[in-house]
Design a protein around this motif. Structure first.
Motif, PDB file in Angstrom:
ATOM      1  N   ILE A   1       7.537  40.872  42.288  1.00 53.80           N
ATOM      2  CA  ILE A   1       7.432  40.641  40.848  1.00 53.80           C
ATOM      3  C   ILE A   1       6.452  39.493  40.648  1.00 53.80           C
ATOM      4  O   ILE A   1       6.713  38.361  41.059  1.00 53.80           O
TER       5      ILE A   1
ATOM      6  N   LYS B   1      13.307  32.256  38.806  1.00 57.55           N
ATOM      7  CA  LYS B   1      14.464  33.147  38.878  1.00 57.55           C
ATOM      8  C   LYS B   1      15.614  32.490  38.125  1.00 57.55           C
ATOM      9  O   LYS B   1      15.903  31.315  38.351  1.00 57.55           O
TER      10      LYS B   1
ATOM     11  N   ASN C   1       6.820  39.716  33.444  1.00 53.07           N
ATOM     12  CA  ASN C   1       8.205  39.271  33.561  1.00 53.07           C
ATOM     13  C   ASN C   1       9.169  40.452  33.546  1.00 53.07           C
ATOM     14  O   ASN C   1       8.912  41.479  32.919  1.00 53.07           O
ATOM     15  N   VAL C   2      10.297  40.272  34.232  1.00 57.52           N
ATOM     16  CA  VAL C   2      11.310  41.317  34.354  1.00 57.52           C
ATOM     17  C   VAL C   2      12.654  40.748  33.905  1.00 57.52           C
ATOM     18  O   VAL C   2      13.020  39.628  34.282  1.00 57.52           O
TER      19      VAL C   2
ATOM     20  N   LEU D   1      19.538  43.381  39.525  1.00 65.41           N
ATOM     21  CA  LEU D   1      18.152  43.621  39.914  1.00 65.41           C
ATOM     22  C   LEU D   1      18.137  43.794  41.428  1.00 65.41           C
ATOM     23  O   LEU D   1      18.462  42.869  42.170  1.00 65.41           O
TER      24      LEU D   1
ATOM     25  N   TYR E   1       8.632  40.382  28.099  1.00 65.23           N
ATOM     26  CA  TYR E   1       8.860  41.151  29.323  1.00 65.23           C
ATOM     27  C   TYR E   1       7.920  42.346  29.449  1.00 65.23           C
ATOM     28  O   TYR E   1       7.514  42.950  28.457  1.00 65.23           O
TER      29      TYR E   1
ATOM     30  N   LEU F   1      21.236  39.357  41.622  1.00 69.42           N
ATOM     31  CA  LEU F   1      20.009  39.720  42.326  1.00 69.42           C
ATOM     32  C   LEU F   1      20.326  40.138  43.751  1.00 69.42           C
ATOM     33  O   LEU F   1      21.001  39.416  44.485  1.00 69.42           O
TER      34      LEU F   1
ATOM     35  N   PHE G   1      18.195  37.814  35.260  1.00 71.51           N
ATOM     36  CA  PHE G   1      19.104  38.857  35.731  1.00 71.51           C
ATOM     37  C   PHE G   1      20.542  38.371  35.658  1.00 71.51           C
ATOM     38  O   PHE G   1      20.819  37.177  35.480  1.00 71.51           O
TER      39      PHE G   1
ATOM     40  N   ASN H   1       8.177  36.047  36.074  1.00 70.38           N
ATOM     41  CA  ASN H   1       9.531  35.507  36.101  1.00 70.38           C
ATOM     42  C   ASN H   1      10.555  36.635  36.108  1.00 70.38           C
ATOM     43  O   ASN H   1      10.270  37.755  35.677  1.00 70.38           O
ATOM     44  N   ALA H   2      11.760  36.324  36.570  1.00 72.64           N
ATOM     45  CA  ALA H   2      12.834  37.312  36.598  1.00 72.64           C
ATOM     46  C   ALA H   2      14.120  36.698  36.057  1.00 72.64           C
ATOM     47  O   ALA H   2      14.571  35.655  36.533  1.00 72.64           O
TER      48      ALA H   2
ATOM     49  N   ILE I   1       9.655  37.093  44.348  1.00 77.09           N
ATOM     50  CA  ILE I   1       9.457  36.843  42.922  1.00 77.09           C
ATOM     51  C   ILE I   1       8.563  35.621  42.824  1.00 77.09           C
ATOM     52  O   ILE I   1       8.940  34.527  43.258  1.00 77.09           O
TER      53      ILE I   1
END
Length: 287
Positions: free
Chosen positions: A78, A99, A63-64, A70, A33, A87, A84, A81-82, A95
Motif C-alpha cells: 500500500i 497504520k 490510502n486504504v 485488512l 481514500y 490487520l 483498519f 496510509n492504512a 504499508i
C-alpha cells in the motif's frame, strides 16, 4: 507597490484554487481514500462487509480504509496510509504510510459522509437513460452533466463513453439493477478528467453490487450500501472504489494524483519584499 504585490498574490491564489474542478457532491472524509471498505449497519444492526483482501504482489497507490480486517498477502504494498479494524500482514507485504486502528465511530462517520454524498447526487436533476446493456455515448449536457440509469451490464467488448471537455463534471446515478462490467468492456472518458467523474450506485445489498471482471474504467465509484466485486489481476489507473465492502484479488490500482501545490508568499513576506523595493527605489533616486 505593496498593494500591487498583494493583488498579484491574490490572483495567484485564485488561479491555484480554480485549477482543479471539484465535484458538486461532497464526499467528506471518504474522499481521502483510493479503496474504502467502511462496512454498514443495515443488516440486523451488525456491521456488514467491511473487509478487504489484497492478493500476492498487489500494489495500491493511495490510502486504504477497512472497517474490519485488512488482509495483505505476500508482497502486497500500500503506497499510502492504512486505517483498519485489524490487520493481517503476511511476510513481504508493506504499508508505506501510517497504520492506524480505528473504532466504530470513525467508520460510522465515513459511512454517513458517503451516504450523504450518494443522496445528494441522486437528488440532482438529470437525464434518464434507462438500462444500459449496449454500447452508448453520453454527451455533455453543460458544465455538470447528470444521467440516471436503471442499471449497467456491459460485456463482450461493449462500452459506455462519457464525452465532454476537460473541466466538465459527469455524474451517473445507478439505480436498482446494479453495475456489471465484464471482460473486455470499458467505461471510456473522451476529453474529460477522471477526477470529475462520479458513478453513484445507490442500491442496497445486491442492488448496490458493482462487479468488474476484467474491464477498464476511470473515475470515482461509490456504493455506500453495496459492495465491489473486483476481478483477479485487475489493473486500473485513475480510479477510486468507496463502499461497504470490497472483494477480489486486485493487482494494481492507482488513485488520483494530488493537485500541484502553488506556494503563495505570506503577507509578512510580501510586506518585507515591498519595503525592500521601496528602499531600493529611494537609494536609486539619491544616487
Amino acid at each position: 507597490m505593496i498593494k500591487q504585490l498583494m493583488r498579484t498574490a491574490a490572483m495567484v491564489l485564485a488561479m491555484a484554487s480554480s485549477s482543479a474542478f471539484a465535484l458538486p457532491v461532497d464526499l467528506g472524509t471518504a474522499s481521502n481514500y483510493t479503496l474504502l471498505s467502511h462496512g454498514t449497519n443495515i443488516w440486523h444492526g451488525q456491521p456488514l462487509y467491511g473487509n478487504l483482501e489484497l492478493g500476492s504482489e498487489a500494489e495500491i497507490y493511495g490510502n486504504v480504509g477497512v472497517r474490519n480486517t485488512l488482509n495483505m498477502a505476500h508482497g502486497s504494498v500500500i503506497h499510502g496510509n492504512a486505517d483498519f479494524g485489524s490487520l493481517t500482514q503476511n511476510p513481504g507485504s508493506s504499508i508505506n504510510g501510517t497504520k492506524a486502528v480505528q473504532g466504530a465511530g470513525f467508520w460510522d462517520a465515513l459511512y454517513a459522509d458517503l451516504k450523504g454524498a450518494s443522496q445528494s447526487a441522486k437528488a440532482l436533476s438529470g437525464t434518464n437513460k434507462g438500462y444500459i446493456n449496449t454500447t452508448q455515448t453520453f454527451n455533455r449536457q453543460g458544465d455538470v452533466s447528470v444521467f440516471n440509469i436503471l442499471g449497467l451490464n456491459l460485456s463482450a467488448g461493449k462500452s459506455l463513453t462519457l464525452k465532454g471537455n476537460v473541466d466538465d463534471v459527469f455524474i451517473v446515478n445507478v439505480d436498482y439493477f446494479g453495475f456489471i462490467l465484464g471482460g473486455g468492456a470499458a467505461i471510456i472518458l473522451d476529453g474529460i478528467s477522471a477526477e470529475n467523474v462520479l458513478f453513484n450506485v445507490h442500491g442496497i445489498l445486491n442492488n448496490g453490487h458493482v462487479n468488474v471482471a476484467a474491464g477498464s474504467m476511470q473515475g470515482t465509484y461509490i456504493a455506500p450500501d453495496g459492495y465491489f466485486q473486483l476481478g483477479d489481476g485487475l489493473t486500473l489507473d485513475g480510479v477510486r472504489f468507496l463502499g461497504a465492502g470490497i472483494s477480489g484479488n486486485l493487482q494494481t490500482v492507482h488513485g488520483f494524483e494530488p493537485p500541484p501545490v502553488v506556494t503563495v508568499p505570506e503577507p509578512s513576506a510580501l510586506l518585507l519584499l515591498g519595503l525592500g523595493l521601496i528602499g531600493l527605489s529611494l537609494v536609486r533616486r539619491r544616487v
